[in-house]
Write a protein that holds these residues in place. Structure first.
Motif, PDB file in Angstrom:
ATOM      1  N   ALA A  17       0.845  -1.195   0.000  1.00 56.91           N
ATOM      2  CA  ALA A  17       0.000   0.000   0.000  1.00 56.91           C
ATOM      3  C   ALA A  17       0.881   1.246   0.000  1.00 56.91           C
ATOM      4  O   ALA A  17       0.611   2.203  -0.750  1.00 56.91           O
ATOM      5  N   LEU A  18       1.956   1.233   0.811  1.00 55.46           N
ATOM      6  CA  LEU A  18       2.863   2.386   0.871  1.00 55.46           C
ATOM      7  C   LEU A  18       3.518   2.619  -0.493  1.00 55.46           C
ATOM      8  O   LEU A  18       3.656   3.754  -0.944  1.00 55.46           O
ATOM      9  N   LEU A  19       3.899   1.504  -1.134  1.00 56.16           N
ATOM     10  CA  LEU A  19       4.546   1.597  -2.441  1.00 56.16           C
ATOM     11  C   LEU A  19       3.613   2.270  -3.441  1.00 56.16           C
ATOM     12  O   LEU A  19       4.002   3.201  -4.174  1.00 56.16           O
ATOM     13  N   ILE A  20       2.356   1.806  -3.454  1.00 54.31           N
ATOM     14  CA  ILE A  20       1.375   2.359  -4.397  1.00 54.31           C
ATOM     15  C   ILE A  20       1.141   3.846  -4.090  1.00 54.31           C
ATOM     16  O   ILE A  20       1.109   4.687  -4.996  1.00 54.31           O
ATOM     17  N   LEU A  21       1.047   4.156  -2.785  1.00 57.23           N
ATOM     18  CA  LEU A  21       0.832   5.542  -2.382  1.00 57.23           C
ATOM     19  C   LEU A  21       1.988   6.417  -2.855  1.00 57.23           C
ATOM     20  O   LEU A  21       1.779   7.482  -3.465  1.00 57.23           O
ATOM     21  N   GLY A  22       3.218   5.927  -2.621  1.00 58.34           N
ATOM     22  CA  GLY A  22       4.402   6.682  -3.008  1.00 58.34           C
ATOM     23  C   GLY A  22       4.426   6.960  -4.493  1.00 58.34           C
ATOM     24  O   GLY A  22       4.677   8.090  -4.930  1.00 58.34           O
ATOM     25  N   ARG A  23       4.100   5.923  -5.284  1.00 58.12           N
ATOM     26  CA  ARG A  23       4.138   6.092  -6.737  1.00 58.12           C
ATOM     27  C   ARG A  23       3.085   7.075  -7.204  1.00 58.12           C
ATOM     28  O   ARG A  23       3.325   7.886  -8.083  1.00 58.12           O
TER      29      ARG A  23
ATOM     30  N   VAL B  57       1.769   9.560  -5.495  1.00 54.31           N
ATOM     31  CA  VAL B  57       2.154  10.926  -5.110  1.00 54.31           C
ATOM     32  C   VAL B  57       3.221  11.462  -6.048  1.00 54.31           C
ATOM     33  O   VAL B  57       3.156  12.595  -6.517  1.00 54.31           O
ATOM     34  N   ARG B  58       4.209  10.574  -6.369  1.00 57.40           N
ATOM     35  CA  ARG B  58       5.300  11.037  -7.232  1.00 57.40           C
ATOM     36  C   ARG B  58       4.758  11.381  -8.625  1.00 57.40           C
ATOM     37  O   ARG B  58       5.150  12.366  -9.218  1.00 57.40           O
ATOM     38  N   ALA B  59       3.842  10.543  -9.114  1.00 60.26           N
ATOM     39  CA  ALA B  59       3.293  10.786 -10.446  1.00 60.26           C
ATOM     40  C   ALA B  59       2.555  12.124 -10.469  1.00 60.26           C
ATOM     41  O   ALA B  59       2.624  12.887 -11.438  1.00 60.26           O
ATOM     42  N   ARG B  60       1.875  12.424  -9.368  1.00 63.76           N
ATOM     43  CA  ARG B  60       1.121  13.668  -9.314  1.00 63.76           C
ATOM     44  C   ARG B  60       2.076  14.860  -9.300  1.00 63.76           C
ATOM     45  O   ARG B  60       1.829  15.880  -9.912  1.00 63.76           O
ATOM     46  N   ARG B  61       3.207  14.691  -8.584  1.00 62.20           N
ATOM     47  CA  ARG B  61       4.177  15.788  -8.507  1.00 62.20           C
ATOM     48  C   ARG B  61       4.818  16.057  -9.856  1.00 62.20           C
ATOM     49  O   ARG B  61       5.109  17.184 -10.199  1.00 62.20           O
ATOM     50  N   ALA B  62       5.032  14.985 -10.617  1.00 58.74           N
ATOM     51  CA  ALA B  62       5.723  15.118 -11.896  1.00 58.74           C
ATOM     52  C   ALA B  62       4.859  15.847 -12.919  1.00 58.74           C
ATOM     53  O   ALA B  62       5.366  16.312 -13.938  1.00 58.74           O
ATOM     54  N   ARG B  63       3.564  15.930 -12.685  1.00 55.59           N
ATOM     55  CA  ARG B  63       2.678  16.609 -13.635  1.00 55.59           C
ATOM     56  C   ARG B  63       3.071  18.091 -13.724  1.00 55.59           C
ATOM     57  O   ARG B  63       3.326  18.723 -12.701  1.00 55.59           O
TER      58      ARG B  63
END
Lengths: 178, 155
Positions: B114-120, B122-128
């Motif tokens: 779950a943490l892994l999915i959350l991290g990914r 969040v990162r994807a959202r930041r990269a936008r």
């Protein structure tokens, strides 16, 4: 393409869950695997039901494959199983020793007189101590014990025709050969 | 006249006999026995502990525990005695070993996933890309277009 795979995820999760639940339908939670399989049959020395002055200890049957059948006159499921045991005794399929569990001798002897006695003999475990040593928690239970005195199989609940033919008889024949 | 009296007396007596389980343990021993019984599962009524169950087997096993405490056995020895006969299934707290690895580590693995999915996520959202604010000229253009649209509606 990746999006598409993501949409399939719930379906995959559902299928995995359904698979486990489907398996669960055919499992019997009452059948707890015995801790005693491939262990030496616990030793005991108990009086025989019909001749209380005589005793029996499992070591006396060393050298042959035999069955220890836990039964009681108060046990309803034992009546279901009993005709099969009588039939096995008649055909001399395997020696069966009865462990008369938490019963009174009078009731037990009456029961055998009524339904037939398939046992080489029965021994009395009035307070259920030997039952505890054998991990008995539901009567009837049957243990297949090999020539070295090791427990090789435990049947929880009545032996059915099907279980006898597909599992117990082949095992007993194999144990006799080795 | 006598018979009902005898019957009542028997009933009263039997309730007394059933209610009190003979236990000759000292208070500390009795507490240990109760703790042990609460940790062991009754195999007859599988969702009750030996302490809660009134099945005959549970009564017998409570008696076993009492006797073994009186004989000076340790808690470990008593639970080992039960496991040797009934398997790990009697323990409400299964031991940590190879066959129970998934049972014990499963929740940790799920949490990590779950943490892994959350991290990914969040990162994807930041990269936008962050939207660049409009220049004055662009804003005027937008206003003009919007106004035009309104008049177009009126048609």
């Amino acid at each position: 393409m990746r999006k598409f795979a993501l949409y399939l995820l719930p379906l995959a999760a559902f299928l995995v869950l359904a698979g486990f639940l489907l398996r669960g339908l055919s499992l019997n939670p009452r059948e707890v695997p015995s801790a005693l399989i491939n262990q030496l049959a616990p030793d005991f020395k108990l009086a025989r039901l019909a001749q209380p002055q005589e005793t029996f200890a499992p070591a006396e049957l060393k050298g042959q494959v035999w069955m220890l059948n836990v039964w009681a006159s108060w046990c309803v499921a034992c009546r279901v199983e009993h005709p099969l045991l009588v039939q096995l005794a008649r055909s001399k399929a395997v020696p069966i020793v009865g462990l008369n569990y938490k019963d009174t001798p009078d009731a037990a002897l009456g029961w055998l007189a009524q339904f037939g006695d398939p046992y080489l003999f029965s021994v009395t475990d009035r307070d259920g101590r030997v039952g505890i040593d054998y991990g008995v928690y539901g009567v009837p239970e049957t243990f297949v014990i090999d020539a070295k005195g090791m427990i090789r199989y435990k049947q929880i609940g009545p032996i059915t025709e099907e279980v006898w033919r597909s599992r117990m008889l082949p095992l007993i024949e194999e144990l006799r050969r080795s | 006249m006598m018979r009902p009296l005898v019957a009542v007396a028997c009933m009263a007596l039997s309730s007394v006999l059933c209610a009190v389980e003979p236990s000759t343990l000292d208070p500390a021993g009795a507490r240990r026995a109760a703790d042990l019984a609460a940790q062991l599962r009754c195999l007859v009524c599988q969702n009750q502990s030996i302490a809660e169950s009134n099945a005959e087997l549970a009564v017998d096993l409570r008696r076993q525990i009492d006797e073994q405490i009186r004989a000076g056995r340790s808690d470990r020895e008593i639970t080992d005695f039960m496991v040797a006969r009934y398997g790990d299934f009697v323990l409400y707290r299964p031991p940590f070993k190879l066959s129970t690895l998934l049972l014990w580590l499963g929740p940790v693995l799920l949490a990590l996933l779950a943490l892994l999915i959350l991290g990914r996520t969040v990162r994807a959202r930041r990269a936008r890309p962050v939207p660049v604010p409009l220049t004055t000229a662009e804003r005027d253009e937008a206003t003009r277009l919007l106004e035009n649209g309104k008049s177009g509606d009126r048609r």
